[in-house]
Design a protein around this motif. Structure first.
Motif, short mmCIF file in Angstrom:
data_model
loop_
_atom_site.label_atom_id
_atom_site.label_comp_id
_atom_site.label_asym_id
_atom_site.label_seq_id
_atom_site.Cartn_x
_atom_site.Cartn_y
_atom_site.Cartn_z
N GLU A 198 -3.00 4.21 -9.81
CA GLU A 198 -3.96 3.16 -10.17
C GLU A 198 -4.74 3.50 -11.44
N GLU B 299 -1.87 -8.56 -8.39
CA GLU B 299 -1.36 -9.71 -9.15
C GLU B 299 -0.26 -10.43 -8.37
N SER C 158 -12.84 7.96 -10.90
CA SER C 158 -12.14 8.20 -12.16
C SER C 158 -12.02 9.70 -12.42
N ASP D 171 -4.67 2.78 -14.53
CA ASP D 171 -5.06 1.71 -15.45
C ASP D 171 -6.32 0.98 -14.98
N TRP D 172 -6.50 0.91 -13.66
CA TRP D 172 -7.65 0.17 -13.11
C TRP D 172 -8.87 1.05 -12.94
N GLN E 229 -10.36 -3.47 -3.82
CA GLN E 229 -9.56 -2.46 -4.53
C GLN E 229 -10.46 -1.43 -5.21
N THR F 29 -12.07 -9.03 -2.44
CA THR F 29 -11.17 -7.98 -2.96
C THR F 29 -11.81 -6.62 -2.63
N GLY G 195 -11.47 0.60 -8.61
CA GLY G 195 -11.48 0.27 -10.03
C GLY G 195 -12.11 -1.06 -10.34
N THR H 294 -4.28 -1.84 -6.07
CA THR H 294 -4.52 -2.61 -7.31
C THR H 294 -3.22 -3.08 -7.95
N ALA I 252 -9.80 1.57 -16.98
CA ALA I 252 -10.84 0.54 -17.02
C ALA I 252 -12.09 1.05 -17.74
N GLY J 29 -11.54 -5.01 -12.29
CA GLY J 29 -10.64 -5.98 -12.89
C GLY J 29 -9.80 -6.78 -11.93
N CYS J 30 -9.79 -6.43 -10.65
CA CYS J 30 -8.92 -7.16 -9.72
C CYS J 30 -9.42 -8.58 -9.48
#
Lengths: 323, 323
Positions: free
Chosen positions: B282, B87, B195, B284-285, B106, B104, B108, B83, B289, B110-111
């Motif tokens: 990871e 970007e 998580s 944050d993701w 990944q 995608t 989490g 993740t 998230a 948001g990717c």
């Protein structure tokens, strides 16, 4: 019991940093003995005495033994071991020194009860903020000269006058002490501070740095410290205790010490030190004690439960040989 | 877009274990290229091809480069980086391959949004449960042959038929895939599982062992895992997502694997591996998230906030040079 003037003989149980500071100072003004765990420690203390350097410069002659039967009958017993060793220490004292008063100075809650099960001594609760470093069996350095607070334990027969007498003795020896009719507001303030700072340091591997007081972005650690402290404050209130000092302010003051920027102040809390050395921690008596108090009060304690379980799981990992 | 039959060229972005498994398998049935980060990795893949061992025994010839302009125009781009690198990968793809679809895979949430900001590609969301181990730049071992789930990302223009076509292609290559009209119930099930398991492993240094499912005494870790999962389930529900699989059951199944007693099954979750190697995680993701989703839903998330902040603080400690 009466005032501190009647205390002519003290026995200190456990000669880690705190026990050594008490023994080194009190040994210069009253007849003082040390009950040690190790034979060679007792022999070294008898042979060389105990030197205090740093904030005090002293040298005390002491009696010392691993067997209470070999020590003179004290008026005051100071139990200065870690919480984990209080039960074993109290068992060793069982049947001895029936005329003495006991002062406990452990972190957390519950040590007085453990001592009480082993004998009918009047008990004083203590909370100490002083700190030092042992440089060997017969030399301790006195570092933070902050006070020890004490008061009569509510479950026993000691009085405020007993506490005041012991405080007077400790002050006369060159250490600092303050007596309170009710120690709980003080004991809980330190308990709440310790619970958050120690458990969070233990699982993040982060010393007590400025991050503990930062509450800006969503991920900032200060939010967690604050939430834990508010949770514990509500539990204290439900148990009838109004805090003497604001744990959050204690936290902010501590991380602000001696630093204008950066993180030069980086105290390693004892529980983090224990984790780094894979020693069993005091979590059951600190964060675990707050979880149990919450259950008694019928209050939720998600933050304390979480940190309690994380530290316990970390300890379990060592037993699995993990990590 | 249409069915999988139209996919004649695939570009895999990132050749870690997951990217290598995709490239090694797909490279045997369609023209496949790899966009790598390192020059020498691209050169090695072109020179030696990519070997897959373990659950598959394959050897694929591949195009490879660090520059998308040097690769053939693909019909499908699989972004298989971590993740943290999505970007940067999407920025490298900016302006390239306008006719391709993107998948995608990944952890989490948001990717897809991050990719979408760099180009107008139709986007498929993927969640993969397969695992492997890289034994070098040109050899990957296929270990867990569990499926990849995929479906159209709700924020873009891909259809269920696109997802079904890609799933058919992946299945034909020897890997496992399942397409769903709505991936969110599956994505969230894995997110919630990840998580709790990853963040708790990261702060306790405990692999995913039986302790994660134990809920007997007060200090047992399973209570925390369960509470985190229930908290996240309520957040998912408030966001309109009903879980496809019960994360607690996933947890109990996982720690029960291949072990009749003791803790022989001791999977090291990726976040614990990151922490042990002091690589940014990871968090944050994953846990972060869920905290952000809770805020959108106006729900409390004390457990997720706590673990989120603890892992972030742990990362910060490395920057301070602590530990």
């Amino acid at each position: 019991m009466g005032g501190g003037g009647e205390i002519r003989r003290v026995c200190v149980v456990g000669a880690g940093a705190i026990g050594s500071l008490f023994a080194g100072h009190l040994g210069c003004i009253v007849e003082t003995s040390v009950l040690t765990r190790r034979e060679e420690h007792a022999r070294a203390l008898v042979r060389e005495g105990l030197r205090v350097s740093g904030k005090s410069e002293l040298h005390a002659r002491l009696a010392a033994s691993t067997d209470p039967a070999e020590l003179p009958e004290p008026d005051l017993i100071i139990i200065a071991t870690k919480t984990l060793d209080v039960e074993a220490s109290a068992q060793r004292l069982h049947g001895h020194f029936p005329g003495a008063m006991v002062l406990t100075v452990q972190n957390g809650l519950g040590c007085e009860e453990v001592v009480h099960r082993q004998g009918d001594w009047p008990i004083l609760s203590g909370v100490t903020f002083m700190s030092g470093t042992r440089h060997g069996d017969t030399h301790v350095e006195y570092e933070l000269d902050t006070p020890t607070w004490l008061g009569p334990w509510a479950g026993g027969s000691a009085s405020y006058e007993d506490a005041a007498g012991v405080a007077e003795l400790i002050n006369r020896s060159g250490l600092k002490a303050e007596a309170y009719p009710d120690l709980l507001p003080h004991q809980w303030s330190k308990l709440i501070f310790n619970s958050a700072v120690n458990s969070i340091a233990a699982v993040t591997d982060l010393p007590h740095v400025k991050a503990f007081a930062r509450r800006e972005s969503l991920s900032d650690l200060g939010h967690l410290v604050y939430a834990m402290m508010e949770e514990a404050r509500a539990i204290a209130a439900a148990r009838g205790v109004e805090l003497a000092d604001d744990p959050w302010e204690m936290n902010v003051r501590a991380v602000g010490q001696g630093s204008t920027g950066g993180d030069q102040y980086a105290h390693v809390p004892s529980m983090l030190d224990d984790v780094r050395h894979r020693r069993r921690t005091e979590i059951d008596w600190i964060t675990g004690a707050i979880v149990r108090e919450a259950m008694k009060a019928g209050l939720p304690a998600p933050y304390h439960e979480t940190l309690y379980r994380l530290v316990k799981a970390k300890e379990e990992g060592w037993e699995l040989g993990g990590g």
